[in-house]
Scaffold this motif. Sequence first.
Motif, PDB file in Angstrom:
ATOM      1  N   UNK A   1      -2.341   8.607  -3.482  1.00 44.64           N
ATOM      2  CA  UNK A   1      -1.748   8.969  -3.418  1.00 44.64           C
ATOM      3  C   UNK A   1      -1.521   9.771  -4.422  1.00 44.64           C
ATOM      4  N   UNK A   2      -1.735   9.915  -5.596  1.00 38.66           N
ATOM      5  CA  UNK A   2      -1.891  10.664  -6.461  1.00 38.66           C
ATOM      6  C   UNK A   2      -2.641  11.969  -6.202  1.00 38.66           C
ATOM      7  N   UNK A   3      -4.084  11.318  -5.706  1.00 34.94           N
ATOM      8  CA  UNK A   3      -4.707  13.359  -5.484  1.00 34.94           C
ATOM      9  C   UNK A   3      -4.006  13.645  -4.149  1.00 34.94           C
ATOM     10  N   UNK A   4      -3.476  13.079  -3.911  1.00 39.16           N
ATOM     11  CA  UNK A   4      -1.801  13.955  -2.447  1.00 39.16           C
ATOM     12  C   UNK A   4      -1.651  14.636  -2.569  1.00 39.16           C
ATOM     13  N   UNK A   5       0.022  14.529  -4.143  1.00 41.02           N
ATOM     14  CA  UNK A   5      -0.050  15.232  -4.941  1.00 41.02           C
ATOM     15  C   UNK A   5      -0.518  15.818  -5.657  1.00 41.02           C
ATOM     16  N   UNK A   6      -1.827  15.474  -6.081  1.00 40.22           N
ATOM     17  CA  UNK A   6      -2.341  16.940  -7.109  1.00 40.22           C
ATOM     18  C   UNK A   6      -3.160  17.975  -5.744  1.00 40.22           C
ATOM     19  N   UNK A   7      -3.558  17.365  -4.453  1.00 38.12           N
ATOM     20  CA  UNK A   7      -3.623  18.819  -3.608  1.00 38.12           C
ATOM     21  C   UNK A   7      -2.513  19.549  -3.679  1.00 38.12           C
ATOM     22  N   UNK A   8      -1.506  18.739  -2.687  1.00 38.28           N
ATOM     23  CA  UNK A   8      -0.185  19.620  -2.788  1.00 38.28           C
ATOM     24  C   UNK A   8      -0.462  20.600  -4.076  1.00 38.28           C
ATOM     25  N   UNK A   9      -0.067  20.339  -4.837  1.00 39.64           N
ATOM     26  CA  UNK A   9      -0.108  21.099  -6.205  1.00 39.64           C
ATOM     27  C   UNK A   9      -0.847  22.171  -6.406  1.00 39.64           C
ATOM     28  N   UNK A  10      -2.241  22.000  -5.892  1.00 39.57           N
ATOM     29  CA  UNK A  10      -3.070  22.891  -6.100  1.00 39.57           C
ATOM     30  C   UNK A  10      -3.068  24.513  -4.877  1.00 39.57           C
ATOM     31  N   UNK A  11      -2.540  23.948  -3.832  1.00 38.60           N
ATOM     32  CA  UNK A  11      -2.443  24.823  -2.837  1.00 38.60           C
ATOM     33  C   UNK A  11      -0.728  25.584  -3.400  1.00 38.60           C
ATOM     34  N   UNK A  12       0.068  25.245  -3.528  1.00 35.04           N
ATOM     35  CA  UNK A  12       1.468  25.627  -4.574  1.00 35.04           C
ATOM     36  C   UNK A  12       1.320  26.424  -5.271  1.00 35.04           C
ATOM     37  N   UNK A  13       0.691  25.690  -6.109  1.00 35.37           N
ATOM     38  CA  UNK A  13       0.466  26.802  -7.092  1.00 35.37           C
ATOM     39  C   UNK A  13      -0.961  28.293  -6.563  1.00 35.37           C
ATOM     40  N   UNK A  14      -1.687  27.743  -5.802  1.00 33.17           N
ATOM     41  CA  UNK A  14      -1.805  29.127  -5.279  1.00 33.17           C
ATOM     42  C   UNK A  14      -0.960  30.720  -4.775  1.00 33.17           C
ATOM     43  N   UNK A  15      -0.195  29.713  -3.764  1.00 33.70           N
ATOM     44  CA  UNK A  15       1.230  30.521  -3.641  1.00 33.70           C
ATOM     45  C   UNK A  15       1.725  30.892  -3.742  1.00 33.70           C
ATOM     46  N   UNK A  16       1.928  30.651  -5.749  1.00 32.15           N
ATOM     47  CA  UNK A  16       3.374  30.913  -6.052  1.00 32.15           C
ATOM     48  C   UNK A  16       4.863  30.159  -5.571  1.00 32.15           C
ATOM     49  N   UNK A  17       4.515  28.798  -4.652  1.00 30.49           N
ATOM     50  CA  UNK A  17       5.706  28.057  -4.028  1.00 30.49           C
ATOM     51  C   UNK A  17       5.929  28.875  -2.603  1.00 30.49           C
ATOM     52  N   UNK A  18       5.263  29.835  -2.157  1.00 31.18           N
ATOM     53  CA  UNK A  18       5.716  30.505  -1.107  1.00 31.18           C
ATOM     54  C   UNK A  18       4.715  29.622   0.411  1.00 31.18           C
ATOM     55  N   UNK A  19       5.237  28.588   0.898  1.00 27.92           N
ATOM     56  CA  UNK A  19       4.312  27.724   1.349  1.00 27.92           C
ATOM     57  C   UNK A  19       4.565  28.840   2.917  1.00 27.92           C
ATOM     58  N   UNK A  20       5.084  29.756   3.414  1.00 28.35           N
ATOM     59  CA  UNK A  20       4.475  30.896   4.231  1.00 28.35           C
ATOM     60  C   UNK A  20       3.563  31.670   4.259  1.00 28.35           C
TER      61      UNK A  20
ATOM     62  N   UNK B   1       0.631  -1.162   0.024  1.00 25.20           N
ATOM     63  CA  UNK B   1       0.101   0.129  -0.030  1.00 25.20           C
ATOM     64  C   UNK B   1       1.278   1.379  -0.470  1.00 25.20           C
ATOM     65  N   UNK B   2       2.213   1.442   0.664  1.00 19.53           N
ATOM     66  CA  UNK B   2       2.813   2.344   0.758  1.00 19.53           C
ATOM     67  C   UNK B   2       3.554   2.269   0.435  1.00 19.53           C
ATOM     68  N   UNK B   3       4.015   1.529  -0.754  1.00 17.24           N
ATOM     69  CA  UNK B   3       4.417   1.390  -2.244  1.00 17.24           C
ATOM     70  C   UNK B   3       4.131   2.190  -3.244  1.00 17.24           C
ATOM     71  N   UNK B   4       2.240   1.473  -3.587  1.00 14.67           N
ATOM     72  CA  UNK B   4       1.762   2.112  -4.579  1.00 14.67           C
ATOM     73  C   UNK B   4       1.098   3.195  -4.547  1.00 14.67           C
ATOM     74  N   UNK B   5       1.103   4.677  -2.752  1.00 13.83           N
ATOM     75  CA  UNK B   5       1.418   5.661  -2.913  1.00 13.83           C
ATOM     76  C   UNK B   5       2.151   6.140  -3.413  1.00 13.83           C
ATOM     77  N   UNK B   6       3.839   5.634  -2.460  1.00 11.73           N
ATOM     78  CA  UNK B   6       4.958   6.418  -2.843  1.00 11.73           C
ATOM     79  C   UNK B   6       4.818   6.824  -5.235  1.00 11.73           C
TER      80      UNK B   6
END
Length: 401
Positions: A319-338, A56-61
């Motif tokens: 796992x794919x959707x976790x990465x998609x969600x992260x991308x949505x957040x990062x794109x909204x702030x130009x990569x600035x997690x602050x 399960x962990x491998x497939x998420x990765x």
Amino acid sequence: MGNLIRGNVSRRTLLKTAGGVSALAAFGATPLRYALGAEPLKVGLMLPYSGTYAKLGENITWAVELFVEEKGGMLGGRPIEFIKLDDESDPAKAPENTNRLVSRDEVDVIIGTVHSGVEMGMVKVVKDSGTLLIGPNAGAGAMTGALCAPNIFRTSFSNWQPSYGMGKALADRGIKKVAYITWDYGAGKESMQGFADGLATGGGEIVQALMVPFPETSWQPLLAQIPGLGVEAVGTFFAGGGAIQFVKDYAAAGLRDKFPLYGSGFLTDGVLAAQGDAGEGLETALHYADGLNTPRDNAFREAFQKKAGRDADVYAVQGYDAAQLLAIGLEAVGGDMEKSDAMYAAMGSATIDSPRGAFTLSKAHNPVQDIYLRKAVNGLNMLNGIAVEKLADPATGCSMT
Ligand code: BEZ
């Protein structure tokens, strides 16, 4: 705090290498670390890479990596660096392991994990540190319930959701008395509750709970009790290597025909081939199925097979959707997690274009999604109807402050 320190160090380094104040002025409002060559974003992958949940962990990765590769190795303008940690599905080690990622490795975000008990340990640490956590599997109710938080998201399910769907489908068929067999830990107990709540919609009930400690497979004495319980069917939650063994043992005990077995789809997802004939015909409920046959799912399955050399399953999708969600957040702030408020607002209001079908997140940051009925046919968990459309977890006790 780790993020801030790294940000400042990077800024200082860049000031030095780029010629000081004049460089800062030249880039105006754009943070220097992105303008001059972005600082890598550290993604901690805290997942089981050993034990009954290793696959399960491998497939998420594989799936997280696949999405990042599809985006050219960058999300929100930041190159992605992975730090992997095997959590061994061991809740006792969860706080120390999470702290190691947060404090020693100074990750910006953690994607993890599979096991509900380990997830609980992670949730406690990230609530203190403020680190962004995206859950790609574990269904622990409290994660998006009593312990919900602005920095905690999940792209999978709550344990309650698929089991509620299965219980409700049986209620719709008039089933009244069921035994439930599972591992004695959070995911098993919460799945059983969901199943009971679904059954109750038709006046049905679980008359006997049968439990073995996780990750043991010593269920033979419990299987021997089933014929004496006066039940019409048996409900279950098992997953990973344990699910392979359980389905084989249930059939070998001669119970399949007399007491049909139903469960959340983890019972057969990703493990049906290994279950062989014993798995054929099993009916389960889950937020993913074979045979969806949408362009989105077909493309994902082809890409995953190419990358991993194995078939996609629900864990890969999550796992794919976790990465998609992260991308949505990062794109909204130009990569600035602050800019975490803006980032989390974008993530919370996102529609995720998942291979399972598009879904949104509840206020508690848990997917609101269709729960499919599936039937195992020729080694595939074929779509066999919808148990509940757009099902939200009750999110009991969540107050997002
Ligand atoms: C859990 O522990 O939450 C879990 C593990 C495997 C599959 C589904 C849920």
